[in-house]
Design a protein around this motif. Structure first.
Motif, PDB file in Angstrom:
ATOM      1  N   GLN A 291      30.719  46.947  30.882  1.00 44.52           N
ATOM      2  CA  GLN A 291      30.967  46.055  29.756  1.00 44.52           C
ATOM      3  C   GLN A 291      32.283  45.322  29.981  1.00 44.52           C
ATOM      4  N   GLU A 292      32.321  44.093  29.556  1.00 45.26           N
ATOM      5  CA  GLU A 292      33.555  43.321  29.626  1.00 45.26           C
ATOM      6  C   GLU A 292      34.684  44.128  28.987  1.00 45.26           C
ATOM      7  N   ALA A 293      35.875  44.090  29.647  1.00 47.79           N
ATOM      8  CA  ALA A 293      37.096  44.775  29.209  1.00 47.79           C
ATOM      9  C   ALA A 293      37.104  46.275  29.524  1.00 47.79           C
ATOM     10  N   GLU A 294      35.986  46.808  30.018  1.00 48.46           N
ATOM     11  CA  GLU A 294      35.950  48.225  30.369  1.00 48.46           C
ATOM     12  C   GLU A 294      36.344  48.410  31.840  1.00 48.46           C
ATOM     13  N   THR A 295      36.376  49.683  32.258  1.00 51.01           N
ATOM     14  CA  THR A 295      36.764  50.045  33.626  1.00 51.01           C
ATOM     15  C   THR A 295      35.551  50.556  34.382  1.00 51.01           C
TER      16      THR A 295
ATOM     17  N   ARG B  69      44.452  44.019  38.546  1.00 51.61           N
ATOM     18  CA  ARG B  69      43.483  44.894  37.870  1.00 51.61           C
ATOM     19  C   ARG B  69      42.690  45.774  38.836  1.00 51.61           C
TER      20      ARG B  69
ATOM     21  N   ASP C  31      34.270  38.951  37.482  1.00 53.90           N
ATOM     22  CA  ASP C  31      34.235  40.044  38.461  1.00 53.90           C
ATOM     23  C   ASP C  31      32.812  40.319  38.948  1.00 53.90           C
TER      24      ASP C  31
ATOM     25  N   SER D 249      39.850  47.501  36.457  1.00 51.03           N
ATOM     26  CA  SER D 249      40.237  47.700  35.049  1.00 51.03           C
ATOM     27  C   SER D 249      40.075  46.387  34.281  1.00 51.03           C
ATOM     28  N   ASP D 250      39.850  46.515  32.960  1.00 54.34           N
ATOM     29  CA  ASP D 250      39.740  45.327  32.111  1.00 54.34           C
ATOM     30  C   ASP D 250      38.766  44.316  32.733  1.00 54.34           C
ATOM     31  N   SER D 251      37.555  44.760  33.010  1.00 47.44           N
ATOM     32  CA  SER D 251      36.565  43.935  33.721  1.00 47.44           C
ATOM     33  C   SER D 251      36.344  42.590  33.036  1.00 47.44           C
ATOM     34  N   GLN D 252      36.205  41.562  33.849  1.00 47.90           N
ATOM     35  CA  GLN D 252      35.987  40.202  33.366  1.00 47.90           C
ATOM     36  C   GLN D 252      34.665  39.675  33.901  1.00 47.90           C
TER      37      GLN D 252
END
Lengths: 113, 112
Positions: free
Chosen positions: A14-18, A63, A86, A80-83
Motif C-alpha cells: 500500500q502507498e506509504a507502507e513499507t 527511502r 516505486d 519505506s514510505d512506498s510511492q
C-alpha cells in the motif's frame, strides 16, 4: 558459479507502507558488490542501491535500505514510505572478479493507492 | 552529464539476417558491457569492452560480436539471427571494469 535467487515473483504494498524484497546469492569471491536495480515499464535499468561486501554497515539511499547478511548470503531491499512511482520490476545482482553482473529473475512490485 | 544512450529503440529483423546495435557510453566512462534480457527474465551478460579490447565474455556463441571505438562507444553485432535472439539488449557503461554499471534504455529486437 555465481548465482542470484529472488524467490518472490510478485509483491504488493500500500502507498506509504513499507515492503521488503528478498534476495539470496552464492559466490566464491571474497571481494564483491551487491546491487538492486529497478526496471520500470520504460525498460531502463536504474541503480537503486549498492553494497560493498567488505563493509558491515548496511547501505542506505533515502527511502531505500538493505539488510546485508554476509554469512547467510542474504541481501534484502527495504522500501519505506512506498510511492506510486516505486512500482517496477526489481532485480538483485552481484558481481565479482569477472566484472559481469549476475542478475536474479526479478520481483514485480505493485503499489496500491 | 549525458547518460548512456542506445540506438535504435526498436528493430524488427527476419531469421538469418544480421543486426548492429549501438551504444554511447556515459561521459568519463571507458568500459561498456552488453546484456541480453529475454521476456520475463533477468539480463544475461554477453561481453564487456574496456579500452577497445574484449574484457570478458558470457556464454554466447561467436555470432555475437562487438566493437569498442576510441571514443568508448560500442557496437553489438549479431549474425545469422535466430528466433530466440528476440530480446531487449541492454548496454551499460562504467568508469572502469570493476565499477558500478549504469544502463541505457535498451534496444528491443524482434526476430520473425
Amino acid at each position: 558459479a555465481q548465482t542470484v535467487t529472488q524467490s518472490q515473483p510478485e509483491m504488493s504494498v500500500q502507498e506509504a507502507e513499507t515492503v521488503t524484497l528478498s534476495c539470496t546469492y552464492d559466490t566464491s569471491e571474497s571481494d564483491y558488490y551487491l546491487f538492486w536495480y529497478k526496471q520500470p515499464p520504460s525498460r531502463q535499468m536504474i541503480l537503486v542501491i549498492r553494497q560493498e561486501a567488505y563493509k558491515q554497515q548496511n547501505a542506505t539511499e533515502n527511502r531505500f535500505s538493505v539488510n546485508f547478511q554476509k554469512a547467510a548470503k542474504s541481501f534484502s531491499l527495504k522500501i519505506s514510505d512506498s510511492q506510486l512511482g516505486d512500482a517496477a520490476m526489481y532485480f538483485c545482482a552481484s558481481d565479482g572478479a569477472t566484472n559481469k553482473l549476475i542478475f536474479g529473475t526479478g520481483t514485480l512490485l505493485a503499489v496500491q493507492p | 552529464e549525458t547518460g548512456v544512450t542506445q540506438s535504435p529503440t526498436h528493430l524488427i529483423k527476419t531469421r538469418g539476417q544480421q543486426v548492429t546495435l549501438r551504444c554511447s557510453s556515459q561521459s568519463g566512462h571507458n568500459t561498456v558491457s552488453w546484456y541480453q534480457q529475454a521476456l520475463g527474465q533477468g539480463p544475461q551478460f554477453i561481453f564487456q569492452y574496456y579500452r577497445e579490447e574484449e574484457n570478458g565474455r558470457g556464454n554466447f556463441p561467436p555470432r555475437f560480436s562487438g566493437l569498442q571505438f576510441p571514443n568508448y562507444s560500442s557496437e553489438l553485432n549479431v549474425n545469422a539471427l535466430e528466433l530466440d535472439d528476440s530480446a531487449l539488449y541492454l548496454c551499460a557503461s562504467s568508469q572502469k571494469p570493476t565499477d558500478t554499471q549504469y544502463f541505457g534504455p535498451g534496444t528491443r529486437l524482434t526476430v520473425l
